[in-house]
Scaffold this active site. Sequence first.
Site, PDB file in Angstrom:
ATOM      1  N   ASP A   1       0.968  -1.231   0.109  1.00 22.93           N
ATOM      2  CA  ASP A   1       0.069   0.139  -0.114  1.00 22.93           C
ATOM      3  C   ASP A   1       0.800   1.172  -0.085  1.00 22.93           C
ATOM      4  O   ASP A   1       1.979   1.245   0.500  1.00 22.93           O
ATOM      5  CB  ASP A   1      -0.743   0.153   1.413  1.00 22.93           C
ATOM      6  CG  ASP A   1      -2.077   0.973   1.103  1.00 22.93           C
ATOM      7  OD1 ASP A   1      -2.227   1.335  -0.046  1.00 22.93           O
ATOM      8  OD2 ASP A   1      -2.765   1.135   2.097  1.00 22.93           O
TER       9      ASP A   1
ATOM     10  N   GLY B   1       0.072   5.762  -4.374  1.00 23.35           N
ATOM     11  CA  GLY B   1      -0.541   6.986  -4.573  1.00 23.35           C
ATOM     12  C   GLY B   1       0.015   8.177  -3.558  1.00 23.35           C
ATOM     13  O   GLY B   1       0.500   9.178  -4.106  1.00 23.35           O
ATOM     14  N   ARG B   2       0.141   7.691  -2.290  1.00 28.06           N
ATOM     15  CA  ARG B   2       0.712   8.602  -1.557  1.00 28.06           C
ATOM     16  C   ARG B   2       2.375   9.112  -1.914  1.00 28.06           C
ATOM     17  O   ARG B   2       2.835  10.141  -1.548  1.00 28.06           O
ATOM     18  CB  ARG B   2       0.604   8.236  -0.179  1.00 28.06           C
ATOM     19  CG  ARG B   2      -0.652   8.826   0.502  1.00 28.06           C
ATOM     20  CD  ARG B   2      -1.249   8.035   1.711  1.00 28.06           C
ATOM     21  NE  ARG B   2      -1.648   6.703   1.391  1.00 28.06           N
ATOM     22  CZ  ARG B   2      -1.647   5.841   2.372  1.00 28.06           C
ATOM     23  NH1 ARG B   2      -1.210   5.859   3.667  1.00 28.06           N
ATOM     24  NH2 ARG B   2      -1.840   4.469   1.831  1.00 28.06           N
ATOM     25  N   TRP B   3       2.887   7.903  -2.204  1.00 31.64           N
ATOM     26  CA  TRP B   3       4.495   8.087  -2.688  1.00 31.64           C
ATOM     27  C   TRP B   3       4.575   9.088  -3.722  1.00 31.64           C
ATOM     28  O   TRP B   3       5.361   9.881  -3.856  1.00 31.64           O
ATOM     29  CB  TRP B   3       5.012   6.757  -2.966  1.00 31.64           C
ATOM     30  CG  TRP B   3       6.369   6.469  -3.418  1.00 31.64           C
ATOM     31  CD1 TRP B   3       7.383   6.371  -2.506  1.00 31.64           C
ATOM     32  CD2 TRP B   3       6.779   6.945  -4.868  1.00 31.64           C
ATOM     33  NE1 TRP B   3       8.750   6.248  -3.335  1.00 31.64           N
ATOM     34  CE2 TRP B   3       8.421   6.815  -4.854  1.00 31.64           C
ATOM     35  CE3 TRP B   3       6.339   7.028  -6.170  1.00 31.64           C
ATOM     36  CZ2 TRP B   3       9.079   6.767  -5.695  1.00 31.64           C
ATOM     37  CZ3 TRP B   3       6.979   7.293  -7.251  1.00 31.64           C
ATOM     38  CH2 TRP B   3       8.476   7.121  -7.108  1.00 31.64           C
TER      39      TRP B   3
ATOM     40  N   ASN C   1     -10.957  -2.760  -4.945  1.00 35.71           N
ATOM     41  CA  ASN C   1     -10.414  -1.721  -5.939  1.00 35.71           C
ATOM     42  C   ASN C   1     -11.023  -1.267  -6.971  1.00 35.71           C
ATOM     43  O   ASN C   1     -10.875  -0.422  -7.885  1.00 35.71           O
ATOM     44  CB  ASN C   1      -8.906  -2.260  -6.266  1.00 35.71           C
ATOM     45  CG  ASN C   1      -8.125  -2.049  -4.900  1.00 35.71           C
ATOM     46  OD1 ASN C   1      -7.106  -2.797  -4.692  1.00 35.71           O
ATOM     47  ND2 ASN C   1      -8.330  -1.197  -4.179  1.00 35.71           N
TER      48      ASN C   1
END
Length: 235
Positions: A14, A17-19, A62
């Site tokens: 997980d 996206g934040r990366w 998802n």
Amino acid sequence: MANNKIQHIAIIMDGNGRWAEKRGLTRTEGHYAGSSNVKKIVKASIKYKVKYLSLYAFSTENWKRPKTEINILMKLLSRFIKKETEEFHRNNIRLLVSGDITVMPTGIRNEINRVIELTRNNTKFILNVCLNYGSRDEILNAVRSILKDFKKGKIKEERIDEKLFQKYLYNGELLPDPDLLIRTSGELRISNFLLWQIAYSEFYFTQTLWPDFNEQELGKAIEVYKKRNRRFGGL
Ligand code: IPE
Ligand code: IPE
Ligand code: MG
């Protein structure tokens, strides 16, 4: 001091996206980086003498994401299979897929089945990619299959125990329960992953985002795991 053996690691990959967001990149670039990381973690797992690695790649939930993102994830998946499998095969790695792939695009499905078949007799390491995987879906499927076999007279009610039930899960005859479950990106939840199988797994949560999770971080997780006192309900 405990020195637990490690056989099977499961990872909830997980934080792609934040990366990307942290770097001012698009989510696509995050997924690209995430998928490139898979090969490195496979290699690292082999180095650490792990035998089975289960990776959560796409959940039954998802599909709620925007169509464009789903398409990108499917593309990356097919790229991964095309790019990596020959090398996996050369290295005696067997590929398994857990999840309902009947709903996947036909091209990808054919490609997946080809690779499963190609690597069927490989024995050094088993990579289990969880695709359109949901644990509740898996358990319901198992119940339906057991009912069918019961109706056909193949199994008796008294024979329905934990061992038999496990055989009806995806690749249930091939995979032992995970010893260690890792989730990257700081989320403290299971998100419908391997609910039956993790009954006695050790959990390891890290803030590290999936594309940054490397060999060293995996080593750290294994070190922590080895020192855990696993009791399985005993003393
Ligand atoms: C994990 O990264 C990849 C998949 C779930 C397919 P995310 O896409 O969930 O990344 P975050 O959670 O938005 O950072
Ligand atoms: C779990 O991650 C699924 C995969 C890693 C494939 P999600 O990002 O989809 O989970 P939630 O929505 O944060 O629970
Ligand atoms: Mg996420």
